[in-house]
Write a protein that holds these residues in place. Structure first.
Motif, PDB file in Angstrom:
ATOM      1  N   UNK A   1       5.830   1.941   3.789  1.00 31.78           N
ATOM      2  CA  UNK A   1       6.921   0.701   3.570  1.00 31.78           C
ATOM      3  C   UNK A   1       6.200  -0.563   3.398  1.00 31.78           C
ATOM      4  N   UNK A   2       4.767  -0.870   3.448  1.00 35.27           N
ATOM      5  CA  UNK A   2       4.183  -2.075   3.422  1.00 35.27           C
ATOM      6  C   UNK A   2       3.151  -2.022   2.280  1.00 35.27           C
ATOM      7  N   UNK A   3       3.030  -3.111   1.226  1.00 36.19           N
ATOM      8  CA  UNK A   3       1.915  -3.298   0.468  1.00 36.19           C
ATOM      9  C   UNK A   3       1.612  -4.830   0.594  1.00 36.19           C
ATOM     10  N   UNK A   4       0.188  -4.905   0.928  1.00 36.36           N
ATOM     11  CA  UNK A   4      -0.147  -6.240   0.831  1.00 36.36           C
ATOM     12  C   UNK A   4       0.593  -6.888   1.840  1.00 36.36           C
ATOM     13  N   UNK A   5       0.838  -6.509   2.901  1.00 40.19           N
ATOM     14  CA  UNK A   5       1.492  -7.204   4.023  1.00 40.19           C
ATOM     15  C   UNK A   5       2.997  -7.487   3.921  1.00 40.19           C
ATOM     16  N   UNK A   6       3.661  -6.842   2.699  1.00 45.20           N
ATOM     17  CA  UNK A   6       4.948  -7.226   2.137  1.00 45.20           C
ATOM     18  C   UNK A   6       5.903  -5.993   2.190  1.00 45.20           C
ATOM     19  N   UNK A   7       6.778  -5.921   2.575  1.00 43.76           N
ATOM     20  CA  UNK A   7       7.902  -4.617   2.486  1.00 43.76           C
ATOM     21  C   UNK A   7       8.009  -4.547   1.285  1.00 43.76           C
ATOM     22  N   UNK A   8       8.087  -3.088   0.970  1.00 47.38           N
ATOM     23  CA  UNK A   8       8.328  -2.301  -0.421  1.00 47.38           C
ATOM     24  C   UNK A   8       9.655  -1.807  -0.643  1.00 47.38           C
ATOM     25  N   UNK A   9      10.565  -1.907   0.425  1.00 41.72           N
ATOM     26  CA  UNK A   9      11.931  -1.210   0.433  1.00 41.72           C
ATOM     27  C   UNK A   9      11.878   0.010   0.978  1.00 41.72           C
ATOM     28  N   UNK A  10      10.668   0.875   0.921  1.00 36.89           N
ATOM     29  CA  UNK A  10      10.653   2.119   1.524  1.00 36.89           C
ATOM     30  C   UNK A  10      10.619   2.095   2.978  1.00 36.89           C
ATOM     31  N   UNK A  11      10.885   3.298   3.584  1.00 37.16           N
ATOM     32  CA  UNK A  11      11.185   3.255   5.037  1.00 37.16           C
ATOM     33  C   UNK A  11       9.688   2.726   5.705  1.00 37.16           C
ATOM     34  N   UNK A  12       9.606   1.996   6.557  1.00 36.46           N
ATOM     35  CA  UNK A  12       8.490   1.486   7.343  1.00 36.46           C
ATOM     36  C   UNK A  12       8.185   2.413   8.335  1.00 36.46           C
ATOM     37  N   UNK A  13       6.959   3.122   8.358  1.00 33.85           N
ATOM     38  CA  UNK A  13       6.651   4.068   9.654  1.00 33.85           C
ATOM     39  C   UNK A  13       5.124   3.889   9.899  1.00 33.85           C
ATOM     40  N   UNK A  14       5.231   3.946  11.247  1.00 35.90           N
ATOM     41  CA  UNK A  14       4.009   3.554  11.988  1.00 35.90           C
ATOM     42  C   UNK A  14       3.680   4.327  13.047  1.00 35.90           C
ATOM     43  N   UNK A  15       2.529   4.374  13.880  1.00 33.88           N
ATOM     44  CA  UNK A  15       2.227   5.393  14.897  1.00 33.88           C
ATOM     45  C   UNK A  15       1.605   4.429  15.972  1.00 33.88           C
ATOM     46  N   UNK A  16       1.653   4.680  17.128  1.00 37.55           N
ATOM     47  CA  UNK A  16       0.810   3.929  18.111  1.00 37.55           C
ATOM     48  C   UNK A  16       0.449   4.887  19.154  1.00 37.55           C
ATOM     49  N   UNK A  17      -0.788   4.921  19.313  1.00 35.79           N
ATOM     50  CA  UNK A  17      -1.383   6.102  20.435  1.00 35.79           C
ATOM     51  C   UNK A  17      -1.888   5.172  21.559  1.00 35.79           C
TER      52      UNK A  17
END
Length: 357
Positions: free
Chosen positions: A286-302
């Motif tokens: 959901x992020x390209x070049x630091x900017x939101x694309x409109x797709x779901x934002x997904x991240x994982x934290x360990x």
């Protein structure tokens, strides 16, 4: 201590694990925003310990006392300040460890940085207890985001070697996003919960601990939010997320997996969905070049395994400068990642609100 964050939305966390209390100041909230205190209580209770054997038995009511910034439950535009009293401390558990460096903890580095004046009881200002005011602030931000059409949710993706099913990065629904937060154990699958509970209990009985990975997503973010270089969405969220104790790794979208595949596999093909630009896959999270694309934002934290374990470990007495052995006493989570799920949601909510203001 660097306990402040933000530009448009400014948060300060104060207090220590075994002090009189802990709290937060949240500045920059728009005036006229009604706060649903029952919803806030439900959200913060997800972080609360003492529910079962997967967490520390330390119990705290964590009922916030708001000192400013709210009038009849509505933001006034002034800084919102709230305190949470520490009501269930057992500082005596730390008397024998005054100068013993607990492996995996910041006792030694904190001693160096603050010349021995830092409060080590319960980890002091380094403690995971300080995530309580973070979750309180994030719970407020979460409500403001919801009014702006943005939903944030997370689940425990991994606990040791056991895995929950991942979010669908392309077709993620609000129901799936919020499901784990409605369950007593933060997984999407009941079978995953059973296996993870077994893993945590096995670690607890062997006087050890286990780590985990929290997957977080956001829906409803408008495309075009964020900036390249140092103002990107990843930058903003990372700066907050790494404030959560025990968080050691972070990835967005395909993350580290992108290093193992080709460009043709990692690139997400664009297509028109009516008048909306979308991608058929979502390796970019959901992020390209630091900017939101409109797709779901997904991240994982360990999250690393809880460093406070009752198993005997080698250490040093950093005042006497001698070798020593240590078995950590007290009340500790056998898996920090379980209660870290709402902490990740809170940090992401604060970061996204900062970007949207």
């Amino acid at each position: 201590m660097s306990s402040e964050w933000g530009k448009k939305l400014h948060i300060s966390i104060f207090g220590e694990s075994h002090g009189e209390g802990i709290g937060m100041v949240l500045d920059g909230l728009p005036p006229g925003e009604a706060i649903d205190f029952e919803e806030l209580r439900r959200f913060t209770s997800r972080r609360a310990p003492g529910k079962d054997k997967t967490s520390t038995p330390r119990r705290e009511t964590d009922k916030p006392h708001f000192l400013s910034g709210l009038l009849e439950g509505v933001t006034t535009g002034a800084p919102v300040c709230a305190i949470l009293l520490n009501e269930n401390t057992r500082s005596g558990d730390y008397q024998k460890m005054q100068s013993l460096a607990r492996p995996g903890h910041a006792d030694y580095t904190g001693f160096l940085r603050y010349k021995g004046y830092n409060d080590i009881r319960g980890g002091g200002h380094f403690s995971g207890r300080l995530t309580a005011p973070l979750v309180l602030a994030g719970g407020i931000a979460r409500q403001l985001l919801a009014r702006r059409g943005v939903t944030v949710g997370a689940h425990l993706l991994c606990c040791g070697a056991e895995r929950d099913r991942p979010f669908d990065p392309v077709s993620l629904t609000e129901r799936e996003l919020l499901l784990a937060g409605e369950r007593p154990f933060p997984t999407l699958s009941e079978e995953s919960e059973r296996r993870m509970r077994e893993t945590i209990e096995k670690a607890r009985l062997s006087l050890d601990s286990v780590g985990g990975i929290v997957e977080c997503g956001a829906l409803g973010l408008p495309a075009g939010i964020g900036d390249p270089m140092f103002g990107g969405v990843e930058n903003v969220l990372s700066s907050l997320l790494f404030g959560i104790p025990a968080l050691k790794g972070l990835e967005f979208g395909e993350g580290f997996g992108a290093a193992l595949i080709s460009g043709s596999e990692n690139n997400d093909p664009f297509y028109m969905d009516g008048e909306t630009v979308r991608t058929r896959t979502n390796h970019h999270g959901g992020i390209l070049g630091g900017i939101t694309s409109g797709m779901p934002l997904v991240l994982r934290a360990a999250f690393k395994p809880t460093p406070s374990i009752a198993r005997e470990q080698q250490t040093v007495d950093y005042r006497a400068k001698t070798d020593a052995l240590l078995s950590v006493q007290g009340r500790h989570d056998p898996c920090l990642a379980v209660r870290a799920v709402p902490c990740v949601e809170a940090a992401v909510s604060l970061g996204l609100l900062e970007l949207l203001l």
